[in-house]
Design a protein around this motif. Sequence first.
Motif, PDB file in Angstrom:
ATOM      1  N   MET A 195      43.660  36.366  55.599  1.00  0.00           N
ATOM      2  CA  MET A 195      43.834  36.582  54.162  1.00  0.00           C
ATOM      3  C   MET A 195      45.143  36.005  53.645  1.00  0.00           C
ATOM      4  O   MET A 195      45.211  35.515  52.524  1.00  0.00           O
ATOM      5  CB  MET A 195      43.704  38.075  53.817  1.00  0.00           C
ATOM      6  CG  MET A 195      42.305  38.585  53.902  1.00  0.00           C
ATOM      7  SD  MET A 195      41.060  37.483  53.162  1.00  0.00           S
ATOM      8  CE  MET A 195      41.429  37.625  51.408  1.00  0.00           C
ATOM      9  N   ILE A 235      45.167  33.821  50.408  1.00  0.00           N
ATOM     10  CA  ILE A 235      45.875  34.263  49.188  1.00  0.00           C
ATOM     11  C   ILE A 235      47.109  33.396  48.919  1.00  0.00           C
ATOM     12  O   ILE A 235      47.461  33.143  47.780  1.00  0.00           O
ATOM     13  CB  ILE A 235      46.283  35.756  49.316  1.00  0.00           C
ATOM     14  CG1 ILE A 235      45.046  36.629  49.518  1.00  0.00           C
ATOM     15  CG2 ILE A 235      47.106  36.234  48.130  1.00  0.00           C
ATOM     16  CD1 ILE A 235      44.094  36.666  48.356  1.00  0.00           C
ATOM     17  N   VAL A 282      44.575  44.888  54.515  1.00  0.00           N
ATOM     18  CA  VAL A 282      43.272  44.229  54.343  1.00  0.00           C
ATOM     19  C   VAL A 282      42.072  45.134  54.665  1.00  0.00           C
ATOM     20  O   VAL A 282      41.149  45.232  53.859  1.00  0.00           O
ATOM     21  CB  VAL A 282      43.150  42.904  55.157  1.00  0.00           C
ATOM     22  CG1 VAL A 282      41.808  42.211  54.894  1.00  0.00           C
ATOM     23  CG2 VAL A 282      44.310  41.956  54.851  1.00  0.00           C
ATOM     24  N   SER A 334      44.609  43.010  38.482  1.00  0.00           N
ATOM     25  CA  SER A 334      45.642  42.128  39.053  1.00  0.00           C
ATOM     26  C   SER A 334      47.041  42.752  39.009  1.00  0.00           C
ATOM     27  O   SER A 334      47.957  42.262  39.653  1.00  0.00           O
ATOM     28  CB  SER A 334      45.656  40.792  38.329  1.00  0.00           C
ATOM     29  OG  SER A 334      46.096  41.001  36.999  1.00  0.00           O
ATOM     30  N   GLU A 358      46.644  44.617  42.521  1.00  0.00           N
ATOM     31  CA  GLU A 358      45.825  44.115  43.641  1.00  0.00           C
ATOM     32  C   GLU A 358      45.937  42.600  43.697  1.00  0.00           C
ATOM     33  O   GLU A 358      45.662  41.932  42.693  1.00  0.00           O
ATOM     34  CB  GLU A 358      44.351  44.504  43.462  1.00  0.00           C
ATOM     35  CG  GLU A 358      44.095  45.958  43.780  1.00  0.00           C
ATOM     36  CD  GLU A 358      42.622  46.345  43.671  1.00  0.00           C
ATOM     37  OE1 GLU A 358      41.788  45.487  43.324  1.00  0.00           O
ATOM     38  OE2 GLU A 358      42.318  47.513  43.931  1.00  0.00           O
ATOM     39  N   ILE A 359      46.309  42.070  44.873  1.00  0.00           N
ATOM     40  CA  ILE A 359      46.413  40.610  44.992  1.00  0.00           C
ATOM     41  C   ILE A 359      45.126  40.010  45.543  1.00  0.00           C
ATOM     42  O   ILE A 359      45.002  38.805  45.651  1.00  0.00           O
ATOM     43  CB  ILE A 359      47.618  40.199  45.882  1.00  0.00           C
ATOM     44  CG1 ILE A 359      47.524  40.854  47.264  1.00  0.00           C
ATOM     45  CG2 ILE A 359      48.934  40.510  45.192  1.00  0.00           C
ATOM     46  CD1 ILE A 359      48.460  40.240  48.272  1.00  0.00           C
ATOM     47  N   MET A 360      44.198  40.869  45.963  1.00  0.00           N
ATOM     48  CA  MET A 360      42.879  40.360  46.360  1.00  0.00           C
ATOM     49  C   MET A 360      41.844  41.402  45.961  1.00  0.00           C
ATOM     50  O   MET A 360      42.157  42.600  45.890  1.00  0.00           O
ATOM     51  CB  MET A 360      42.817  40.070  47.866  1.00  0.00           C
ATOM     52  CG  MET A 360      43.124  41.240  48.738  1.00  0.00           C
ATOM     53  SD  MET A 360      43.392  40.718  50.454  1.00  0.00           S
ATOM     54  CE  MET A 360      44.782  41.762  50.894  1.00  0.00           C
ATOM     55  N   SER A 394      36.156  40.718  48.088  1.00  0.00           N
ATOM     56  CA  SER A 394      36.423  39.429  48.747  1.00  0.00           C
ATOM     57  C   SER A 394      36.602  39.604  50.254  1.00  0.00           C
ATOM     58  O   SER A 394      36.472  38.654  51.008  1.00  0.00           O
ATOM     59  CB  SER A 394      37.654  38.751  48.141  1.00  0.00           C
ATOM     60  OG  SER A 394      38.827  39.435  48.534  1.00  0.00           O
ATOM     61  N   VAL A 395      36.913  40.819  50.699  1.00  0.00           N
ATOM     62  CA  VAL A 395      37.019  41.054  52.145  1.00  0.00           C
ATOM     63  C   VAL A 395      35.903  41.984  52.626  1.00  0.00           C
ATOM     64  O   VAL A 395      35.966  42.556  53.711  1.00  0.00           O
ATOM     65  CB  VAL A 395      38.405  41.631  52.544  1.00  0.00           C
ATOM     66  CG1 VAL A 395      39.498  40.642  52.240  1.00  0.00           C
ATOM     67  CG2 VAL A 395      38.679  42.975  51.895  1.00  0.00           C
TER      68      VAL A 395
END
Length: 381
Positions: A246, A250, A287, A309, A312-314, A318-319
């Motif tokens: 990640m 990222i 993660v 945002s 949260e940076i992801m 997405s994971v």
Amino acid sequence: MYDRVTVFDTTLRDGEQSPGVRLSTDEKLEIGRALVDLGVNVIEAGFPVSSPGDFDAVRTLARELDGVQVCALTRARKADIDVAGEALSAAEDPRIHTGLGVSDNHLHYKLKMSRAEALETGVSAVRHAKRYTDNIEYFMEDSGRADREYVFRVVEAVIDAGATTINVPDTTGYMYPGEYRSLIESIRESVPNIDKAVLSCHCHNDLGMATANTLAGVLGGARQVEVAINGIGERAGNTALEEVAMALVIRRDLFEVETDINPGLLTGVSQLVSRLTGMMVQRNKAVVGANAFSHSSGIHQDGVLKDRSTYEIMAPESVGAEKSEIVLTARSGRHGLRHRLAQMGFDFTEERFEEIYEKFVTMADGKREVGAEDLRQLVAS
Ligand code: KIV
Ligand code: ZN
């Protein structure tokens, strides 16, 4: 077009060396298949000479897995390499991972060899491994505490003998990121035949630096990362695959490299490995931890509910995680409470909401978390 970084997964070898973990061949195969789907490029399936179980696991994965290099670990001994060669005989793309220590500490206390003897032993091991495959990785155990000039000599000699990947392990988790990056850079600058091999990062987490060191190695020019799902492994563990994968996604702006990992499968594979190894994933694990996308304080909840945002940076999806969670605690505020009540289908006037909020604050002070049932009781009262 960015460089590709090879993801070498050692969950089934170094990861399985975690105290208390033992995986059967069937369990290794189940994890191996999940790792192939995830997109890892090399699976280190075991250390065949160490036990009949490891031999069987490596042989089975070598036979059953397609689209991935299956790798076996050996010491720098002919007998180990012969057993590994046999275990890998059905593999589509077999890799032998051999080597020995390079630090004076390991040479003196463990191997009881001079530097010259160890170098010669390593070179002979690589030459012997070439009987079985051209895909040979050489590990220099305890590189992190070794004399650099000696490391350069070893790297040059084993590449000349046929090694195509050079593993630079910080076996004891001793290094800091700037040092590890400089070690990788100095190997690239000082070893004349380094263009014939890929440098690999293999970092341990004794000081909590495994991921940082691995990423520093990538910045220094390493193009293989050795990782384990959930960071499991000897002592404090290995570099966590999910963290490196990640970080490279990222912060692609910084690393400018790509992998074949499909991030959407990370949470599922993490849960599979946790279940089969019996090693719980800590809630706040980066993660894949249960709290990785949970927000509990009022300030954070307010921000995330206005725009994800902010905190949260992801995205959790997405994971492969479920959506972000608003967890109600004594630190939560009105925005979070209103959001949870709305999720449960409640809509109140301002006056009624304030009454509920006052009761919520009192209740939350005496509890770790205010759940759905607690909220129902609050509303009913
Ligand atoms: O940490 C280490 O040095 C290792 C080698 C055997 C590759 O796991
Ligand atoms: Zn290791």
